[in-house]
Design a protein around this motif. Structure first.
Motif, PDB file in Angstrom:
ATOM      1  N   PHE A 296       3.573   4.422   7.317  1.00 43.98           N
ATOM      2  CA  PHE A 296       2.537   3.570   6.529  1.00 43.98           C
ATOM      3  C   PHE A 296       3.031   2.945   5.216  1.00 43.98           C
ATOM      4  O   PHE A 296       2.665   1.995   5.053  1.00 43.98           O
ATOM      5  N   THR A 297       3.989   3.937   4.702  1.00 41.56           N
ATOM      6  CA  THR A 297       4.532   3.330   3.565  1.00 41.56           C
ATOM      7  C   THR A 297       5.345   2.119   3.520  1.00 41.56           C
ATOM      8  O   THR A 297       5.203   1.224   2.797  1.00 41.56           O
ATOM      9  N   ALA A 298       6.175   2.166   4.754  1.00 42.95           N
ATOM     10  CA  ALA A 298       7.031   1.135   4.810  1.00 42.95           C
ATOM     11  C   ALA A 298       6.411  -0.290   5.079  1.00 42.95           C
ATOM     12  O   ALA A 298       6.782  -1.264   4.526  1.00 42.95           O
ATOM     13  N   VAL A 299       5.104  -0.022   5.778  1.00 42.97           N
ATOM     14  CA  VAL A 299       4.484  -1.369   6.173  1.00 42.97           C
ATOM     15  C   VAL A 299       3.624  -1.721   4.915  1.00 42.97           C
ATOM     16  O   VAL A 299       3.261  -2.902   4.705  1.00 42.97           O
ATOM     17  N   SER A 300       3.093  -0.690   4.302  1.00 44.69           N
ATOM     18  CA  SER A 300       2.481  -1.114   2.881  1.00 44.69           C
ATOM     19  C   SER A 300       3.318  -1.859   2.151  1.00 44.69           C
ATOM     20  O   SER A 300       2.880  -2.704   1.364  1.00 44.69           O
ATOM     21  N   ILE A 301       4.448  -1.465   1.937  1.00 46.14           N
ATOM     22  CA  ILE A 301       5.610  -2.165   0.905  1.00 46.14           C
ATOM     23  C   ILE A 301       5.733  -3.475   1.492  1.00 46.14           C
ATOM     24  O   ILE A 301       5.637  -4.534   0.616  1.00 46.14           O
ATOM     25  N   TYR A 302       5.858  -3.822   2.640  1.00 46.26           N
ATOM     26  CA  TYR A 302       6.050  -5.106   3.247  1.00 46.26           C
ATOM     27  C   TYR A 302       4.646  -5.930   2.881  1.00 46.26           C
ATOM     28  O   TYR A 302       4.870  -7.161   2.755  1.00 46.26           O
TER      29      TYR A 302
END
Length: 896
Positions: free
Chosen positions: A416-422
């Motif tokens: 979820f963090t990875a997609v939120s940063i993108y």
């Protein structure tokens, strides 16, 4: 001239000055401590740390938060996201300093984490007070918690520096220095003092860059020109990042018009969704032994996410209001839940037994699925983000065995963090460029397909269109009550399981009281018929429920105290009966909810008398949560599509009243789609009447310039202050050309670029107004020396001006109240005072035009007196382009 909300537009002039100075001063405070520690070899302790933390919270947190809010009001996506994000960072850093100071004041405190862990069993077995025990567990993993918080801010700060390079070349240096500083602050936690020295040097650079940037912005605001370099010229062109065709399919999206007076808040929401799960991932993988400091970091960033929800509400964006408010609720509850687990309960066996009886997380799972459905007509990135949030909610279901619970949760948080940063990066770049440069994927479904899938009514007509009420907060209202109801669902076992009592308090208090208080604030802003009455009362109900049923048991309240709650429960029953009456004016779903709450309050009354049938309470709370799930789904879909996609039920009392009252309207009305309607309104204007008419922005009151007395009526109708001038409306620039005003070539070129549209230009008065047709109204429009001219991009309004000649117009609302965005609002508010209304349905915008002062345009200066539907930055871009074109023509003519 004042802005529409009563504040002068200059109040919103340059919030970047406050934002950058807050960053610089906060960095300077940390710099002093870092150099002192590196020089003396001793870290600051006690009061010194506490005072530093308080200053960081006030300067870096509160002051920068104000700058961020004003930046959103100034339609500045990047600065608003950056300043609110950094406000959360400095606020969290300040809390960390206070933690250090408070814990180091105890000389007997174990100095290292390893010593504490080795002695933890002895601590628990000793007769240490609860306060001392909490201090020990709060001191666990402070360094690890700080690193867990700094790492995501490093990544996001780098993204902010990169994105700001597409705007100017001062902010990238400020944000880049912050990025490097955070890196060495993290290194200093695990390395020698050399990292503190490097960090201090970088913090000095932050201060220098911030002072220069603030000075440049301040002078720009005062002189209305770029006296110092750094702003207005980007380091590189944002268009180099991609092509305008990437993500082209997202143009469908939500069809509901949004308030363009405020910046888009999606980047800030994704920013916050990057910080909280990253900290949880560190904790879930065992890097942090205690969530004592983590709860502060997550709570602060969750409050920042509530601001993104709030600005979505101001933009009348129901989906993002609900999504970001829902996510903030989840992070707050989970943070305090883990705080209770790691600080108050500690023992794994008690945690497992307490959590197994909890079912509140299942509401989050279902609500997350509802958001997935709501995002099907947006883009693939939004849908993936919501699907991963579903995975995240499933991973934290308390019935998962404890040995696999944290691993599953850590993996879900990482994804979820990875997609939120993108998502943060894409929303920032795409909003800066005003194009979809970074790919976000096509629409999974069109709005029509989604409507058909939800079995939307096939017939078209006014009866299928939602009334003009601000209901963007309704889904969040149902969400908060649903989480509270399901979290309160427990049996007799809670009285013999203290861990269950501890764990339930944050679930019930945060969702039912704190978040619902926020919903209450949104409903006040929305200005609905009954305001925030229901949500405000339920805030008190759930807070009292938490105090008596959970906290009260731990405090062992006396029988006399129970009788006090009995009196309160009776009062709640009486008040809720009135809420049922109010709900009957709204819809059946709300009526069912308030009726079920009446039975729930009966159960609360019986519990104060120790005669509660738990089976009845469980059944009622379960029904409340089911009604809230449907209410969330239906109100969200209806608000997204501005149609009754899913039935909420009719307002019962309103139907009965409608059959009894007269249907006679307070003034004549005419349809804008009929030529006869247009002729009817023009006739009323020719006779000296004042009429409500549509424009390309909001509805306006109009009077013919042939009738000066009608213009005077407008002031009485609106209760408008006499010193506020009224502008004139014409159909085209060619009308101005025929009047032959002595305008400069630059002003003519600027007008041709902004007309027709949502921009009003203030120019000098002159006898040319008589040629234009203003005539006897010369002294009653504008000021003594200037006049504001509107050329709306609206066929109906322009055709009306062709029939009547120039019209004197002003917004169709009582002075000090919101603008009218539907003809029904004009009729209801001013129909008894005016002579007619030209009905055209929804307005194209929800705010008035942008007012540009062109009196000094020949000096190369324009100023924005009121920022409306067209952002000030866009107006400035148009003017800069026009100036460049005119200068090029002049240079060419000279060379020839």
């Amino acid at each position: 001239m004042a802005a529409s909300d009563g504040f002068p537009a200059s109040f919103y002039g340059e919030p970047g000055v406050l934002g950058m100075l807050s960053n610089g001063i906060s960095a300077f405070l940390v710099l002093l401590q870092n150099f002192n520690t590196a020089h003396n070899g001793k870290a600051p302790v006690g009061v010194e740390n506490i005072l530093a933390g308080v200053h960081l919270i006030l300067i870096g947190g509160v002051c920068q938060l104000v700058a961020g809010l004003l930046s959103f009001r100034k339609y500045d996506h990047l600065s608003g996201t950056a300043f609110i994000g950094y406000a959360a960072l400095w606020g969290s850093y300040g809390v960390t300093r206070i933690y250090y100071g408070a814990l180091s004041e105890n000389p007997n405190m174990v100095s290292s984490v390893d010593q504490i862990m080795n002695n933890s069993s002895n601590i628990m077995m000793s007769n240490t007070s609860l306060n001392d025990s909490m201090k020990y567990y709060l001191s666990l993993s402070i360094e690890e918690s700080l690193i867990a918080g700094l790492v995501p801010y490093i990544l996001l700060s780098f993204l902010l520096a990169f994105c700001s390079a597409t705007v100017n070349y001062i902010m990238p240096f400020v944000f880049g220095a912050i990025t490097a500083t955070l890196i060495f602050e993290a290194v200093a936690l695990a390395a020698d003092s050399w990292a503190l020295v490097v960090s201090g040097v970088l913090e000095l650079l932050i201060l220098i860059f911030a002072i220069y940037g603030s000075a440049a912005l301040l002078i720009k605001g005062l002189t209305q020109r770029l006296a110092l370099k750094g702003f207005g010229t980007p380091l590189f062109n944002v268009l180099l990042l991609g092509t305008p065709n990437s993500g082209k399919a997202q143009s469908g999206g939500q069809e509901k018009k949004k308030n363009t007076k405020y910046a888009e808040q999606m980047a800030l929401g994704f920013f916050c969704d990057s910080i909280a799960p990253f900290i949880f991932a560190f904790y879930s993988f065992g890097y942090m032994k205690s969530f004592g400091l983590g709860v502060a970091w997550v709570s602060i960033i969750s409050v920042a996410q509530l601001f993104s929800s709030y600005y979505a509400h101001l933009r009348q964006d129901c989906y993002h209001t609900t999504k970001f408010g829902f996510h903030a609720t989840y992070w707050l509850i989970k943070a305090w839940d883990e705080f209770v687990v790691s600080v108050l309960i500690v023992e794994d066996s008690k945690v497992a037994s307490g959590r197994q009886a909890m079912v509140g997380d299942w509401f989050f799972v279902v609500a997350a699925l509802v958001l997935c459905v709501g995002s099907l007509n947006m883009d693939v990135l939004e849908l993936i983000h919501n699907l991963l949030f579903v995975l995240l909610t499933v991973s934290t279901v308390p019935q998962i065995p404890l040995q696999g619970y944290y691993i599953f949760s850590g993996v879900a948080c990482s994804l979820f963090t990875a997609v939120s940063i993108y998502g943060t990066f894409t929303r920032l770049i795409n909003t800066i460029a005003e194009k979809s440069l970074i790919p976000v994927g096509p629409q999974p479904m069109s709005s029509e397909q989604l409507s058909r899938a939800l079995r939307c009514r096939s017939k078209q007509g006014d009866q299928d269109v939602l009334p003009q009420t601000d209901d963007t907060s309704d889904p969040l209202f149902y969400l908060s009550n649903g989480v509270a109801a399901l979290s309160a669902l427990h049996s007799r076992s809670m009285s013999i399981n203290p861990s269950l009592l501890h764990l339930t308090i944050p679930w019930l208090l945060i969702s039912g009281a704190i978040i619902q208080a926020y919903v209450s604030r949104l409903q006040v802003t929305g200005g609905g018929r009954f305001g925030s009455v229901i949500s405000s009362i339920y805030v008190v109900v759930w807070a009292t429920w938490t105090w008596f049923r959970f906290a009260g048991n731990q405090l062992q309240l006396s029988t006399e105290a129970d009788y006090g709650f009995t009196a309160g429960a009776i009062a709640f029953l009486v008040i809720n009966a009135f809420l049922i009456l109010i709900a009957a004016y709204r819809n059946l779903v709300l009526l069912f909810l308030t009726t079920l709450m009446e039975v729930v309050l009966v159960c609360f009354l019986l519990s104060t008398l120790h005669k509660l049938p738990y089976e009845l309470e469980i059944a009622m709370l379960a029904l409340v949560s089911l009604v809230c799930i449907y209410g969330t789904f239906a109100s969200l879909m209806n608000c997204i599509f501005s149609q009754r996609v899913l039935p909420m039920g009719p307002p019962l009392i309103k139907e009965k009243m409608n059959s009894e009252i007269s249907t006679e309207l307070p003034c004549p009305v005419a349809s804008s789609r009929l030529s006869s309607g247009l002729l009817k309104i023009s006739g009323l204007l020719e006779e000296g009447g004042v009429c409500g008419i549509p424009t390309d922005t909001v509805y306006a009151l109009a009077a013919s310039c042939k009738n000066p007395q009608a213009i005077e009526k407008i002031y009485n109708i609106k209760d408008r202050p006499a010193e506020k001038p009224i502008c004139i409306c014409i159909s085209s620039v060619e009308q101005l050309v025929a009047a032959k005003p002595p305008f400069s070539p630059l002003l003519w070129e600027f007008m041709r670029n902004v007309y027709p549209g949502g921009i009003s230009c203030i120019v000098s008065k002159g006898n040319w107004l008589l040629q234009l047709g203003v005539g006897a109204a010369y002294d009653r429009v504008g000021t003594r020396d200037s006049i504001m001219i509107r050329v709306p991009d609206h066929t109906v309004t322009c055709h009306l001006c062709d029939i009547t000649g120039p019209l004197a117009i002003t917004s169709a609302n009582p002075s000090g109240e919101p603008d009218s965005t539907h003809h029904s609002m004009v009729i209801n508010r001013l129909g008894h005072k005016i002579q007619g209304v030209l009905c055209d349905g929804d307005s194209n915008e929800v705010v008035a035009s942008t007012v540009v002062n062109c009196l000094r345009i020949d000096e190369g200066i324009i100023s924005i007196l009121r920022e409306g539907c067209v952002p000030a930055a866009k107006v400035q871009q148009i003017f800069d382009r026009v100036k460049t074109t005119m200068q090029g023509r002049s240079a060419l003519s000279v060379s020839l």
